[in-house]
Design a protein around this motif. Structure first.
Motif, PDB file in Angstrom:
ATOM      1  N   GLN A   4      63.764  83.028  -6.956  1.00 48.31           N
ATOM      2  CA  GLN A   4      64.961  82.867  -8.030  1.00 48.31           C
ATOM      3  C   GLN A   4      64.480  82.341  -9.175  1.00 48.31           C
ATOM      4  O   GLN A   4      65.290  82.002 -10.111  1.00 48.31           O
ATOM      5  CB  GLN A   4      66.130  82.108  -7.601  1.00 48.31           C
ATOM      6  N   GLY A   5      63.031  82.001  -9.390  1.00 48.32           N
ATOM      7  CA  GLY A   5      62.601  81.520 -10.421  1.00 48.32           C
ATOM      8  C   GLY A   5      62.649  80.119 -10.672  1.00 48.32           C
ATOM      9  O   GLY A   5      62.338  79.312 -11.476  1.00 48.32           O
ATOM     10  N   TYR A  45      52.318  77.832 -16.117  1.00 47.97           N
ATOM     11  CA  TYR A  45      51.266  78.467 -15.997  1.00 47.97           C
ATOM     12  C   TYR A  45      51.593  80.006 -15.306  1.00 47.97           C
ATOM     13  O   TYR A  45      52.413  79.637 -14.247  1.00 47.97           O
ATOM     14  CB  TYR A  45      50.154  77.809 -15.179  1.00 47.97           C
ATOM     15  N   PRO A  46      50.816  81.045 -15.331  1.00 55.28           N
ATOM     16  CA  PRO A  46      51.044  82.242 -14.774  1.00 55.28           C
ATOM     17  C   PRO A  46      50.926  82.250 -13.296  1.00 55.28           C
ATOM     18  O   PRO A  46      51.497  82.921 -12.351  1.00 55.28           O
ATOM     19  CB  PRO A  46      50.501  83.276 -15.175  1.00 55.28           C
ATOM     20  N   PRO A  69      54.660  85.329   3.357  1.00 52.25           N
ATOM     21  CA  PRO A  69      54.106  86.083   2.201  1.00 52.25           C
ATOM     22  C   PRO A  69      53.470  85.156   0.988  1.00 52.25           C
ATOM     23  O   PRO A  69      53.614  83.938   1.111  1.00 52.25           O
ATOM     24  CB  PRO A  69      55.377  86.947   1.510  1.00 52.25           C
ATOM     25  N   PRO A  70      52.718  85.717   0.333  1.00 48.04           N
ATOM     26  CA  PRO A  70      52.375  84.931  -0.778  1.00 48.04           C
ATOM     27  C   PRO A  70      53.416  84.096  -1.717  1.00 48.04           C
ATOM     28  O   PRO A  70      54.415  84.417  -1.767  1.00 48.04           O
ATOM     29  CB  PRO A  70      51.864  86.101  -2.006  1.00 48.04           C
ATOM     30  N   VAL A  71      52.653  83.053  -1.929  1.00 51.36           N
ATOM     31  CA  VAL A  71      53.745  81.893  -2.658  1.00 51.36           C
ATOM     32  C   VAL A  71      54.484  82.524  -3.671  1.00 51.36           C
ATOM     33  O   VAL A  71      53.763  83.074  -4.669  1.00 51.36           O
ATOM     34  CB  VAL A  71      52.746  80.811  -3.133  1.00 51.36           C
ATOM     35  N   GLY A  72      55.827  82.392  -3.763  1.00 51.64           N
ATOM     36  CA  GLY A  72      56.598  82.866  -4.863  1.00 51.64           C
ATOM     37  C   GLY A  72      57.157  84.310  -4.798  1.00 51.64           C
ATOM     38  O   GLY A  72      57.975  84.709  -5.421  1.00 51.64           O
ATOM     39  N   ALA A 112      59.129  84.491 -10.515  1.00 49.30           N
ATOM     40  CA  ALA A 112      58.552  83.885  -9.240  1.00 49.30           C
ATOM     41  C   ALA A 112      57.374  83.881  -9.276  1.00 49.30           C
ATOM     42  O   ALA A 112      56.450  84.502 -10.004  1.00 49.30           O
ATOM     43  CB  ALA A 112      58.990  84.946  -7.897  1.00 49.30           C
ATOM     44  N   GLY A 113      56.671  82.811  -8.443  1.00 49.72           N
ATOM     45  CA  GLY A 113      55.184  82.549  -8.179  1.00 49.72           C
ATOM     46  C   GLY A 113      54.598  81.750  -9.562  1.00 49.72           C
ATOM     47  O   GLY A 113      53.213  81.884  -9.638  1.00 49.72           O
ATOM     48  N   HIS A 114      55.314  81.387 -10.350  1.00 51.70           N
ATOM     49  CA  HIS A 114      54.783  80.644 -11.666  1.00 51.70           C
ATOM     50  C   HIS A 114      54.549  79.063 -11.234  1.00 51.70           C
ATOM     51  O   HIS A 114      55.291  78.508 -10.410  1.00 51.70           O
ATOM     52  CB  HIS A 114      55.693  80.831 -12.811  1.00 51.70           C
TER      53      HIS A 114
END
Length: 325
Positions: A216-217, A241-242, A80-83, A179-181
């Motif tokens: 889990q961030g 960064y977002p 799945p997409p990163v994060g 997630a994903g940052h």
């Protein structure tokens, strides 16, 4: 000015792209392709490596189309997409994760935002600093856990090991994990030098790296305990960064979510600085307090991580970083 170092020579660094684990066809692709590769399962990585030029195109296309599109090129089985959290939950964490004390508590037991701080004269984030503009965020291989090796030369930096774990949480959403940052960290060596900037290490790029926060961030970096140079309390820089696009765009003032610093605790710092590799760090620390530091003088409680370990075994530091949604 804060963080000025009279012994630093500002020159245009001579760096060369390299990658720890990819063959020649997969070098020089940049942050987005590196991250896409790292997000995949071992089976998918092997498939990509076996596709040669098509694999390169898949990685580059995924930067714009997303992992699901590139998974179709591979015949399914893509990550799945990163994060993205397990089960397809949106970034920020599923409700079930919000009640997990391990995922929402910070070093001081609270979910708080960290103050904005200067990125200093040596960020290498595409902003103009120290009379030049240096950009490492789009370099192939910069997405990495181990920061002790220079991508450009292969040289390793010496010091007491430090494993740094950071967790991003949403202070406006019950401390839900983010997630994903993209988190970019950088720091000085045991002797107080910054790669890409300090005289003698302008060709090095160690102690700089990027990770993408997981479901889990969290991100984790393997680095060394930073030294203490004149005028600054021991610290580690970081930017949040977002997403990947914002990180590689090169406009920090516009695209960054947070620029801040981590303050290392005095007790552990003094123990580490007894190591001869840390040179004059003890003497420099003796001339400082958190109250007189140019960055942490307004309070550093939320910026001080929980640290465990020893000089012999190495240290582990963990810190919670709260962001407003």
């Amino acid at each position: 000015m804060p963080e000025d170092r009279p012994d630093l020579l500002v020159v245009s660094p001579d760096t060369h792209d390299d990658h720890d684990h990819a063959p020649d066809d997969f070098t020089h692709l940049g942050l987005a392709a590196d991250t896409n590769m790292m997000s995949r399962t071992p089976v998918d990585r092997r498939r990509l490596l076996g596709l040669g030029a098509l694999g390169v195109g898949t990685l580059l296309g995924a930067a714009a189309l997303g992992s699901r599109a590139s998974a179709a090129l591979l015949g399914g089985g893509g990550a799945p997409p990163v994060g993205a959290p397990p089960g397809g939950a949106p970034p920020g964490g599923a409700p079930a994760g919000q009640g997990d004390a391990d995922t929402v508590s910070s070093a001081d037991g609270q979910c708080t935002t960290l103050p904005e701080e200067t990125n200093g004269p040596y960020p290498a984030d595409g902003s103009g600093a120290s009379g030049q503009t240096v950009m490492i965020l789009n370099k192939s291989g910069i997405v990495r856990r181990d920061l002790t090796r220079s991508l450009g030369t292969g040289h390793r930096v010496s010091g007491v090991p430090l494993k740094l774990t950071m967790q991003l949480v949403d202070v406006d959403n019950n401390c839900a994990p983010l997630a994903g940052h993209v988190i970019y960290v950088w720091q000085c060596t045991a002797s107080g030098e910054y790669s890409l900037y300090s005289q003698g290490v302008t060709a090095e790029d160690y102690l700089r790296g990027v990770q993408v926060s997981d479901a889990q961030g969290r991100v984790t970096f393997e680095t060394i305990f930073p030294g203490c140079y004149p005028g600054r309390w021991p610290h580690i820089h970081f930017e949040v960064y977002p997403n990947l696009g914002a990180a590689v765009a090169g406009n920090v003032d516009k695209n960054v979510s947070l620029v801040s610093q981590i303050a290392l605790p005095e007790k552990e710092s003094r123990l580490v600085y007894a190591d001869r590799r840390y040179g004059n760090s003890t003497r420099n620390l003796n001339q400082l307090t958190l109250a007189t530091d140019t960055v942490f003088s307004d309070g550093a409680k939320a910026q001080t991580p929980r640290v465990t370990g020893s000089v012999k075994a190495g240290y582990a530091a963990s810190i919670n970083v709260g962001l407003k949604s």
